[in-house]
Design a protein around this motif. Structure first.
Motif, mmCIF file in Angstrom:
data_model
loop_
_atom_site.group_PDB
_atom_site.id
_atom_site.type_symbol
_atom_site.label_atom_id
_atom_site.label_comp_id
_atom_site.label_asym_id
_atom_site.label_seq_id
_atom_site.Cartn_x
_atom_site.Cartn_y
_atom_site.Cartn_z
ATOM 1 N N PHE A 32 25.439 21.990 -21.879
ATOM 2 C CA PHE A 32 24.984 21.704 -20.513
ATOM 3 C C PHE A 32 23.464 21.642 -20.431
ATOM 4 O O PHE A 32 22.904 20.695 -19.877
ATOM 5 N N THR A 91 21.074 18.437 -19.301
ATOM 6 C CA THR A 91 20.087 18.389 -18.217
ATOM 7 C C THR A 91 18.721 17.984 -18.761
ATOM 8 O O THR A 91 17.989 17.217 -18.129
ATOM 9 N N ILE A 129 28.284 23.908 -10.146
ATOM 10 C CA ILE A 129 27.602 24.141 -11.415
ATOM 11 C C ILE A 129 27.448 25.627 -11.724
ATOM 12 O O ILE A 129 27.902 26.110 -12.765
ATOM 13 N N THR A 148 25.250 17.851 -9.513
ATOM 14 C CA THR A 148 26.499 18.318 -10.095
ATOM 15 C C THR A 148 26.536 17.893 -11.566
ATOM 16 O O THR A 148 25.675 17.135 -12.024
ATOM 17 N N PHE A 149 27.526 18.358 -12.301
ATOM 18 C CA PHE A 149 27.691 17.908 -13.678
ATOM 19 C C PHE A 149 27.736 16.384 -13.740
ATOM 20 O O PHE A 149 27.109 15.757 -14.604
#
Length: 270
Positions: free
Chosen positions: A91, A95, A76, A35-36
């Motif tokens: 984002f 990652t 997400i 998840t974030f």
């Protein structure tokens, strides 16, 4: 220095014992999606590993028969389709920062993979230094199957270096999954273990590394990654300097005296 044993992560499990940190995603009912929040917390944790004095090796393990099913579809993927370019780039950079943090943490990372290991989960395994799997492990860099490019989180740079350009290109273009046998033949998996033996095998390997010259292991990890961007002459010089540094450690002297005394060296990581 940071003591990882004092951290209490909210979005994954972590236990620290005998200089080994074991990390597992904690949503086994969903095959452990990211998840974030878990992306960010993992990134920050691996960044903190650089300064940890109670961790020399990290095991990124499976949970409930699976490693990681990639980014959570609801938490997400759904929100991403509503974001503008600035938000999307923030984002994707975040990652990528997880992979950078894993590479830069200074500790060997062992991925112990059972079951599903796809998308960002495959990236986490790829970014680890060593990869163990079970016969049921299924890995896929499936980004093209959701309409994205295969160049995610460093995959186009790192995967070809592990399994070769041709194999990597096929996996990144098609997004197909590969199993344990194919992965071991290609060099992606270092070894295959039965599911009930996976954790013990990963901890055995981690214990072996933790009992070794851990300062020198950190140098090895640094050189493995930095030499990607060096020519041969620069790499040889960098290794000369790195090895000279290691020759100043107590571990080097301890190994010499143990060899002379026909004993097994006891390393202290300094």
């Amino acid at each position: 220095m940071t003591r990882m044993s004092e951290l209490q992560p909210q979005h994954f499990e972590m236990q620290v014992k005998d200089q080994i940190a074991v990390i597992r995603l904690n949503r086994p009912d969903r095959k452990n999606p990211l998840t974030f929040d878990s992306y960010a917390e993992l990134r920050d944790t691996f960044r903190a590993m650089v300064y940890a004095d109670d961790v020399d090796v990290v095991v990124f393990g499976s949970n409930g028969g699976n490693f990681c099913s990639g980014g959570d579809v609801h938490d997400i993927i759904g929100p991403l389709v509503k974001m503008d370019m600035k938000e999307l780039l923030a984002f994707t950079r975040m990652t990528g920062d997880l992979v950078k943090a894993m590479i830069g943490c200074g500790k060997p990372i062992i991925a112990a993979v059972d079951g599903i290991c796809v998308g960002a989960g495959a990236i986490v395994a790829m970014a680890s230094d060593l990869r163990l799997a079970t016969p049921d492990a299924k890995c896929a860099f499936l980004f093209t199957r959701v309409g994205l490019a295969g160049c995610d989180m460093g995959a186009c740079a790192m995967l070809p270096r592990i399994i070769g350009q041709g194999r990597a290109a096929e996996l990144l273009y098609t997004g197909r999954s590969f199993g344990a046998q194919e992965g071991q033949i290609s060099g992606f998996w270092n070894a295959i273990h039965e599911a009930e033996e996976l954790d013990a095998a990963a901890l055995k390997m981690a214990s072996r590394l933790a009992a070794g010259p851990t300062f020198a292991h950190g140098i090895t990890k640094t050189q493995l990654n930095q030499e990607w961007n060096m020519g041969l002459e620069q790499a040889i010089e960098a290794e000369a300097q790195a090895q000279a540094i290691c020759m100043q450690t107590g571990d080097f002297e301890r190994a010499y005296h143990a060899f002379v005394g026909k004993e097994k060296p006891e390393f202290e990581g300094n």
